[in-house]
Scaffold this motif. Structure first.
Motif, PDB file in Angstrom:
ATOM      1  N   GLU A 131       6.983   8.533  25.876  1.00 52.23           N
ATOM      2  CA  GLU A 131       8.407   8.289  25.677  1.00 52.23           C
ATOM      3  C   GLU A 131       9.214   9.557  25.946  1.00 52.23           C
ATOM      4  O   GLU A 131      10.289   9.510  26.544  1.00 52.23           O
ATOM      5  CB  GLU A 131       8.655   7.789  24.249  1.00 52.23           C
ATOM      6  CG  GLU A 131      10.110   7.548  23.906  1.00 52.23           C
ATOM      7  CD  GLU A 131      10.765   6.470  24.744  1.00 52.23           C
ATOM      8  OE1 GLU A 131      12.012   6.411  24.756  1.00 52.23           O
ATOM      9  OE2 GLU A 131      10.037   5.676  25.396  1.00 52.23           O
ATOM     10  N   ALA A 132       8.672  10.686  25.507  1.00 54.85           N
ATOM     11  CA  ALA A 132       9.348  11.967  25.759  1.00 54.85           C
ATOM     12  C   ALA A 132       9.432  12.247  27.255  1.00 54.85           C
ATOM     13  O   ALA A 132      10.467  12.699  27.757  1.00 54.85           O
ATOM     14  CB  ALA A 132       8.617  13.101  25.043  1.00 54.85           C
ATOM     15  N   ARG A 134       9.329   9.989  29.619  1.00 55.03           N
ATOM     16  CA  ARG A 134      10.261   9.014  30.205  1.00 55.03           C
ATOM     17  C   ARG A 134      11.707   9.467  30.021  1.00 55.03           C
ATOM     18  O   ARG A 134      12.508   9.413  30.942  1.00 55.03           O
ATOM     19  CB  ARG A 134      10.056   7.647  29.556  1.00 55.03           C
ATOM     20  CG  ARG A 134      10.892   6.532  30.178  1.00 55.03           C
ATOM     21  CD  ARG A 134      10.800   5.247  29.375  1.00 55.03           C
ATOM     22  NE  ARG A 134      11.421   5.383  28.078  1.00 55.03           N
ATOM     23  CZ  ARG A 134      12.735   5.327  27.872  1.00 55.03           C
ATOM     24  NH1 ARG A 134      13.566   5.156  28.898  1.00 55.03           N
ATOM     25  NH2 ARG A 134      13.237   5.453  26.659  1.00 55.03           N
ATOM     26  N   ARG A 135      12.016   9.938  28.805  1.00 56.37           N
ATOM     27  CA  ARG A 135      13.371  10.413  28.546  1.00 56.37           C
ATOM     28  C   ARG A 135      13.701  11.641  29.394  1.00 56.37           C
ATOM     29  O   ARG A 135      14.823  11.786  29.882  1.00 56.37           O
ATOM     30  CB  ARG A 135      13.541  10.729  27.060  1.00 56.37           C
ATOM     31  CG  ARG A 135      13.563   9.493  26.167  1.00 56.37           C
ATOM     32  CD  ARG A 135      13.736   9.875  24.708  1.00 56.37           C
ATOM     33  NE  ARG A 135      13.819   8.701  23.866  1.00 56.37           N
ATOM     34  CZ  ARG A 135      14.947   8.048  23.589  1.00 56.37           C
ATOM     35  NH1 ARG A 135      16.084   8.482  24.118  1.00 56.37           N
ATOM     36  NH2 ARG A 135      14.959   6.987  22.811  1.00 56.37           N
ATOM     37  N   GLN A 136      12.716  12.515  29.548  1.00 56.48           N
ATOM     38  CA  GLN A 136      12.941  13.693  30.377  1.00 56.48           C
ATOM     39  C   GLN A 136      13.189  13.292  31.826  1.00 56.48           C
ATOM     40  O   GLN A 136      14.075  13.826  32.486  1.00 56.48           O
ATOM     41  CB  GLN A 136      11.743  14.637  30.293  1.00 56.48           C
ATOM     42  CG  GLN A 136      11.925  15.909  31.124  1.00 56.48           C
ATOM     43  CD  GLN A 136      10.723  16.826  31.042  1.00 56.48           C
ATOM     44  OE1 GLN A 136       9.742  16.523  30.384  1.00 56.48           O
ATOM     45  NE2 GLN A 136      10.801  17.952  31.723  1.00 56.48           N
ATOM     46  N   GLU A 138      14.380  10.427  32.878  1.00 54.43           N
ATOM     47  CA  GLU A 138      15.704   9.820  32.940  1.00 54.43           C
ATOM     48  C   GLU A 138      16.790  10.890  32.947  1.00 54.43           C
ATOM     49  O   GLU A 138      17.774  10.794  33.683  1.00 54.43           O
ATOM     50  CB  GLU A 138      15.904   8.883  31.745  1.00 54.43           C
ATOM     51  CG  GLU A 138      15.181   7.553  31.871  1.00 54.43           C
ATOM     52  CD  GLU A 138      15.491   6.629  30.714  1.00 54.43           C
ATOM     53  OE1 GLU A 138      16.169   7.078  29.759  1.00 54.43           O
ATOM     54  OE2 GLU A 138      15.070   5.464  30.776  1.00 54.43           O
ATOM     55  N   ALA A 139      16.602  11.903  32.100  1.00 53.91           N
ATOM     56  CA  ALA A 139      17.582  12.992  32.045  1.00 53.91           C
ATOM     57  C   ALA A 139      17.644  13.740  33.367  1.00 53.91           C
ATOM     58  O   ALA A 139      18.728  14.105  33.838  1.00 53.91           O
ATOM     59  CB  ALA A 139      17.232  13.954  30.908  1.00 53.91           C
ATOM     60  N   SER A 162      25.613  11.803  26.028  1.00 51.98           N
ATOM     61  CA  SER A 162      25.608  10.571  26.821  1.00 51.98           C
ATOM     62  C   SER A 162      26.207   9.385  26.088  1.00 51.98           C
ATOM     63  O   SER A 162      26.522   8.374  26.702  1.00 51.98           O
ATOM     64  CB  SER A 162      24.172  10.233  27.239  1.00 51.98           C
ATOM     65  OG  SER A 162      23.344  10.116  26.095  1.00 51.98           O
TER      66      SER A 162
END
Length: 416
Positions: A131-132, A134-136, A138-139, A162
């Motif tokens: 998840e981390a 994935r968020r990275q 996306e960022a 955001s």
């Protein structure tokens, strides 16, 4: 999610025992197992099945032991979470394993209840890591997208916040800049594609860097035309001042660029710039699938028409009176009251000047001649004639003189 677990152990009965103990979890699709008998076989298995989530490895094995395997796994780009299995009380190997990046350890003989708990804990850790990542990702994608429009610092702030409403479509006061290149269509038709591509990429890249240096927003790039916003999406109390400073900097960069290419034998056109302030509808108009932060409204149209007015005036920058009035310590000279297409009322326009140029005697001479023109004084024509005689390189003075010679009066004018 089905977790794929690679068991690495040379005990012949372990595979059947593991499959028996975890049969319910396998049936429910929670886990699946693959097996290897040493470190070399494990690496080959991972190469063939990169979807492996977790490695459970014994230490003592032929060919490649568990500690060597752990070291190899930690060297890989896609590091696998690893549980090391060791003989009870072998703290030296356990300490080495943990220092090499093992997530957890078990002791032999294996307690399968402990094994299940440890596997579950490790899988939760893997899910958190995923998840981390994935968020990275996306960022990073968001930053790459936002960096097309906003300065790097502003892009970072927007990503960090955001959940704010700065991207929502809304009415707000903005300063808009429009730029365009004279004769661009002709240049497209007469220039080799590779040369044109190089020039335009360098030009747009350089102009964008200038905008970002002033913390402006690049709302659109259409061919050679660039639309820039200030006070959107982040608030900038000095947005008009920034817009004027940015317009000067864009003009300086574009002129240097044009002259550089002229030395190479390429007739790159003059960049014209229009600036206006007012309310506009701004925000992300790209829907859920695209990012298209831009602005619409009369303010934007007026900025574009002021850019086009330069063609007739002979100027390179033309700004509205609202820009001049809002900008701190504005220096410039009046152009006149322009009747722009789509507007029912005239708009006072100015040519902004650098501090050095604004103090030149010719500017005071222009101001005196313009005052006569505004007052309807017949002495305006000889005043502009004298100015052009002394400064033939002043296109705006030449514009007013030609207009007077053709019967024009006053400072209200329609352009083309």
């Amino acid at each position: 999610m089905t977790a794929t677990i690679l068991f690495v152990d040379d005990e012949p009965d372990l595979e059947a025992l593991v499959l028996q103990k975890f049969r319910r979890q396998i049936r429910d699709g929670l886990v699946s197992f693959t097996f290897a008998r040493d470190g070399i076989e494990a690496l080959q298995s991972i190469e063939q099945h990169p979807q492996v989530d977790l490695v459970v490895s014994d230490i003592n094995m032929p060919r490649m032991d568990g500690l060597s395997l752990l070291a190899k796994l930690q060297e890989a780009e896609d590091k696998k979470s690893t549980i090391i299995v060791s003989a009870y009380g072998d703290m030296s190997n356990i300490r080495t394993a943990m220092n090499r990046g093992a997530f957890d350890f078990l002791t032999k003989p294996i307690d399968f209840a402990d094994l299940e708990t440890t596997i579950q804990k490790t899988i939760r850790h893997i899910e958190v890591l995923r998840e981390a990542r994935r968020r990275q990702a996306e960022a990073e994608r968001a930053h790459a997208s936002l960096s097309r429009y906003f300065s790097p610092e502003l892009a970072k702030r927007l990503i960090a916040n955001s959940d704010d409403e700065s991207m929502a479509v809304q009415w707000r006061d903005v300063a808009a800049i429009f730029t365009d290149i004279t004769g661009f269509t002709t240049m497209v038709e007469t220039t080799a594609p590779e040369a044109l591509g190089q020039m335009l990429n360098e030009y747009v890249g350089g102009m964008t860097e200038v905008v970002f240096a002033h913390e402006g927003t690049v709302a659109k790039v259409i061919g050679d035309a660039i639309e820039v916003l200030f006070n959107a999406p982040s608030y900038q109390p000095d947005y008009a001042t920034r817009a004027v400073a940015c317009a000067h900097a864009l003009d300086a960069w574009a002129e240097a660029f044009r002259l550089r290419w002229r030395e190479k034998g390429v007739n790159f056109g003059v960049t014209r710039i229009g600036v206006h302030t007012g309310t506009a509808l701004v925000g992300n108009f790209g829907g859920s699938r695209f990012f298209d932060y831009t602005a619409y409204g009369d303010t934007i149209n007026t900025a574009a028409r002021l850019e086009a007015a330069n063609k007739f005036l002979g100027t390179r920058i033309c700004v509205s009176a609202t820009v001049a009035n809002l900008s701190e310590n504005f220096e410039g000279r009046p152009v006149g009251d322009l009747m722009l297409r789509g507007r029912s009322e005239p708009l006072r326009a100015y040519e902004p000047l650098s501090t050095a140029r604004s103090k030149a005697p010719a500017v005071a001479q222009y101001a005196a001649a313009f005052a006569k023109l505004e007052a309807g004084d017949v002495a305006a024509m000889p005043a502009f004639a004298a100015l052009v005689g002394m400064h033939s390189e002043d296109p705006l003075a030449g514009f007013h003189l030609r207009r007077l010679l053709n019967g024009g009066k006053g400072v209200r004018m329609e352009l083309g």
